[in-house]
Design a protein around this motif. Structure first.
Motif, PDB file in Angstrom:
ATOM      1  N   THR A 115       0.838  -1.202   0.000  1.00 45.44           N
ATOM      2  CA  THR A 115       0.000   0.000   0.000  1.00 45.44           C
ATOM      3  C   THR A 115       0.869   1.246   0.000  1.00 45.44           C
ATOM      4  OG1 THR A 115      -0.135  -0.077   2.427  1.00 45.44           O
ATOM      5  CG2 THR A 115      -1.897  -1.163   1.189  1.00 45.44           C
ATOM      6  N   ALA A 116       0.279   2.356  -0.386  1.00 45.06           N
ATOM      7  CA  ALA A 116       1.011   3.621  -0.444  1.00 45.06           C
ATOM      8  C   ALA A 116       1.203   4.182   0.972  1.00 45.06           C
ATOM      9  CB  ALA A 116       0.269   4.620  -1.303  1.00 45.06           C
ATOM     10  N   THR A 117       2.320   4.868   1.164  1.00 39.19           N
ATOM     11  CA  THR A 117       2.622   5.484   2.470  1.00 39.19           C
ATOM     12  C   THR A 117       2.826   6.991   2.352  1.00 39.19           C
ATOM     13  OG1 THR A 117       4.986   5.024   2.163  1.00 39.19           O
ATOM     14  CG2 THR A 117       3.685   3.373   3.345  1.00 39.19           C
ATOM     15  N   SER A 131      -2.292   9.267   1.198  1.00 39.73           N
ATOM     16  CA  SER A 131      -2.577   7.900   0.745  1.00 39.73           C
ATOM     17  C   SER A 131      -3.845   7.320   1.360  1.00 39.73           C
ATOM     18  CB  SER A 131      -1.391   6.991   1.045  1.00 39.73           C
ATOM     19  OG  SER A 131      -1.110   6.973   2.434  1.00 39.73           O
ATOM     20  N   ASP A 132      -4.417   8.038   2.348  1.00 40.72           N
ATOM     21  CA  ASP A 132      -5.661   7.563   2.966  1.00 40.72           C
ATOM     22  C   ASP A 132      -6.902   8.132   2.285  1.00 40.72           C
ATOM     23  OD1 ASP A 132      -5.129  10.147   3.781  1.00 40.72           O
ATOM     24  OD2 ASP A 132      -5.801   9.848   5.847  1.00 40.72           O
ATOM     25  N   PHE A 135      -6.606   2.624  -4.657  1.00 41.43           N
ATOM     26  CA  PHE A 135      -6.857   1.194  -4.520  1.00 41.43           C
ATOM     27  C   PHE A 135      -5.596   0.359  -4.726  1.00 41.43           C
ATOM     28  CE2 PHE A 135     -10.706   3.143  -6.221  1.00 41.43           C
ATOM     29  CZ  PHE A 135     -11.701   2.659  -5.381  1.00 41.43           C
ATOM     30  N   SER A 136      -5.466  -0.677  -3.920  1.00 43.46           N
ATOM     31  CA  SER A 136      -4.596  -1.790  -4.263  1.00 43.46           C
ATOM     32  C   SER A 136      -5.456  -2.786  -5.037  1.00 43.46           C
ATOM     33  CB  SER A 136      -4.028  -2.461  -3.011  1.00 43.46           C
ATOM     34  OG  SER A 136      -3.194  -1.559  -2.315  1.00 43.46           O
ATOM     35  N   SER A 156       3.189  12.578  -3.246  1.00 44.68           N
ATOM     36  CA  SER A 156       1.994  12.747  -2.410  1.00 44.68           C
ATOM     37  C   SER A 156       0.740  12.647  -3.266  1.00 44.68           C
ATOM     38  CB  SER A 156       2.015  14.094  -1.680  1.00 44.68           C
ATOM     39  OG  SER A 156       1.934  15.162  -2.607  1.00 44.68           O
ATOM     40  N   PHE A 157      -0.380  12.472  -2.574  1.00 43.19           N
ATOM     41  CA  PHE A 157      -1.694  12.464  -3.220  1.00 43.19           C
ATOM     42  C   PHE A 157      -2.474  13.649  -2.682  1.00 43.19           C
ATOM     43  CE2 PHE A 157      -0.247   8.085  -2.811  1.00 43.19           C
ATOM     44  CZ  PHE A 157      -0.373   7.610  -4.102  1.00 43.19           C
TER      45      PHE A 157
END
Length: 603
Positions: free
Chosen positions: A309-311, A315-316, A321-322, A406-407
């Motif tokens: 998963t992304a960190t 990422s939340d 999606f994974s 970053s997202f």
């Protein structure tokens, strides 16, 4: 009882072979199988029967639809398919049976002619286009292997065997007799025993992926009559996971390897939606997350992998999606629309297959990858560049040689920031950034581990007695690499691991002898890979890379350790069978003679 039956059989001019039942309370039931030179037996308390011919070989009853004393001769078809001398030693040919009933694959080896189903039981590939090895035929598409005498599956993917048909030689002509339904389906399930009340053993399998699904069936095929429990955290029976990234909107019922009735019929308890908390190896207990316990006599850890998963910051956010489970795939599909901007993070198999699925269905698809081209660590620079070109021609955009920093978004993701400084619009993000063995529940045990995987020997045994491991979680010897250990996440290899582990759990001493084989299909282009090319030093490409018709040979020193092929079937299958026979292909030979090795005799 046996003596009186033997005498009666002799008086009728028939022969019976002695049978030993594991349950001494069982009653032996005999019946003559119409149209076949063999007898069928069933032990009371067992759902399954088996046949033994006068030569003593064992195979599933009729290798097709169940026979009965009243079987209709019209259910069968027979014909002279060729002259005996039309087949050379180590040759196979496919022949049509009358009335459009189907094809049979006829093989001659060691002077014996046999006939089996003509299509691979996995996805139906024509086996005549495959490769004939020592006693088996290998599928040209995905490498599954079948015994040419019994039809039994010997390497994977897939679970079913081929039907085998009666062959007789009359006046120099080869006659084949086959059941019409067996011809049509070209597949059969190997004979499986059922639970026996006298057998108090309990075998537990953690995981219902390829390894776990293959293992539970193999246990019954190997004659294990104790209790079998298969545990999976997913709320689904075992299914064809590799299709998920290729068809996100698929229903799980269409992917299931077996239906619920199959497991019930063969006494296999499947606990879905059940997670394992820990293992008590000394007390031989599996502790579940709800606190309950399951005792085991022997345990198989086949829990597969969990997606990374992304960190990064953000990422939340929603719509990141994974992609690992059917729920993941369906969730991604649900939020896609023609207006969606999709960002795929990761340029390996999951990410690239998801990109191929999405393009044309959404506004834009952009793949972000660390390497200079997709698949670079596995397929190399030149092959990766050609695949990148294929994707770009279909409308997929690439941002290679960079990372996600970053997202962004409020509640839902709406942008992805890259290390290059670029900001990509993103309504949906799919992560294809690898996976790790799902073995957290083994923490606190004395099981030897390597990078999160369970270290096993060539019998799939862990460092703790009666605990085995298979599939993605196994750090196992690689037969094609002189038994150098590795953790390989291949669907085909997971099947094989599961079978070998189950055979040894049931009391055999079967060794790992499979050659890794994997594949991908994007935009109608199939890429097949056979061998173990980790650490390759050079790549020799034959054929036409630009035309997507080539073989890439991955070399360590002067030895070709793996091949990747496009538009060159059955080259990958041929190379896999070459390695399986402990033969080698040299870099020098490829440089001098190109792909002549593909057409050269294997036997």
């Amino acid at each position: 009882m046996a003596d009186s039956k033997m005498g009666s059989a002799h008086s009728r001019g028939k022969r019976l072979l002695p049978i030993i039942c594991t349950d001494l309370r069982s009653t032996l039931i005999q019946k003559r199988v119409p149209h076949l030179s063999m007898y069928q037996f069933r032990c009371s308390g067992m759902r399954d029967s088996f046949e033994i011919n006068p030569r003593g070989s064992k195979r599933p009853a009729d290798n097709g639809p169940p026979s009965s004393p009243g079987s209709n001769p019209s259910d069968y078809v027979e014909d002279f398919v060729c002259n005996e001398d039309d087949l050379q030693e180590n040759e196979m040919k496919a022949f049509d049976m009358p009335d459009g009933a189907g094809k049979v694959l006829v093989v001659k080896q060691k002077g014996k002619i046999s006939a089996v189903g003509s299509k691979c039981t996995h996805y139906g590939a024509p086996l005549i286009k495959g490769v004939l090895g020592e006693g088996r035929v290998r599928c040209p598409w995905h490498g599954a292997c079948f015994n040419v005498t019994t039809g039994d599956i010997e390497d994977f993917p897939g679970l079913d065997s081929l039907p085998c048909f009666d062959v007789s030689i009359e006046a120099g002509k080869v006659k084949v007799k086959a059941h019409k339904e067996a011809l049509k389906s070209s597949k059969t399930v190997k004979t499986m025993t059922s639970p026996c009340g006298k057998d108090s053993r309990s075998f537990v399998v953690i995981g219902a992926g390829a390894a776990g699904a293959c293992a539970v069936e193999t246990l019954r095929q190997e004659g294990f009559t104790g209790k079998i429990v298969m545990i999976t955290s997913e709320r689904a029976l075992p299914y064809d996971r590799i299709k998920l990234s290729k068809m996100l909107d698929v229903e799980v019922s269409k992917l299931q390897l077996r239906d619920e009735s199959f497991y019930k019929e063969h006494g296999i308890e499947v606990r879905t939606g059940t997670s394992v908390k820990s293992i008590d190896s000394k007390g031989k207990k599996v502790i579940l997350n709800d606190g309950s316990e399951i005792n085991y006599t022997r345990l198989l850890v086949a829990s597969g992998s969990k997606a990374n998963t992304a960190t990064q910051p953000g990422s939340d956010l929603q719509n990141i999606f994974s992609l690992r489970t059917i729920e993941d795939a369906n969730a991604i599909h649900k939020v896609l629309s023609k207006e969606s901007n999709v960002v795929i993070v990761g340029a390996s198999f999951i990410g690239m297959e998801a990109a191929a699925y999405c393009v044309g269905k959404v506004n834009s698809v952009t793949v972000v990858g660390r390497g200079s081209v997709p698949f670079q660590p596995i397929l190399g620079e030149k092959v990766g560049a050609r695949i990148l070109q294929l994707f770009e021609e279909k409308g997929v955009k690439f941002r290679m040689g960079c990372d996600v920093t970053s997202f962004g978004g409020e509640g839902k993701v709406n942008e992805v920031k890259l290390s290059s400084g670029e900001v990509l619009p993103a309504d949906v993000v799919v992560l294809g950034i690898g996976a790790q063995p799902s073995t957290a529940f083994l923490q606190g045990t004395d099981i030897e581990m390597q990078r999160g995987a369970v270290v096993v020997n060539k019998f799939m045994e862990s460092s703790i007695p009666d605990i085995f491991a298979a599939g993605d979680v196994a750090y196992a010897p690689v037969f094609a690499a002189d038994d150098r250990p590795a953790s390989i996440g291949h669907w085909q290899l997971a099947h094989y691991h599961g079978r070998i582990a189950a055979r040894n759990m049931a009391g055999s001493r079967a060794e790992l002898k499979s050659v890794p084989f994997f594949w991908t299909m994007v935009f109608g282009v199939g890429v097949r890979y056979a061998g173990y090319g980790a650490g390759f030093e050079d790549i020799v490409i034959t054929g036409d890379l630009s035309a997507m018709s080539f073989i890439a040979h991955y070399c360590v020193g002067d030895v070709v350790t793996a091949v990747a092929t496009v538009g060159s079937d059955p080259a990958a299958a041929k190379f896999a069978e070459l390695l399986a026979m402990k033969k080698t292909l040299s870099k020098e030979d490829v440089q001098k003679n190109g792909k002549a090795w593909v057409d050269s005799p294997l036997l």
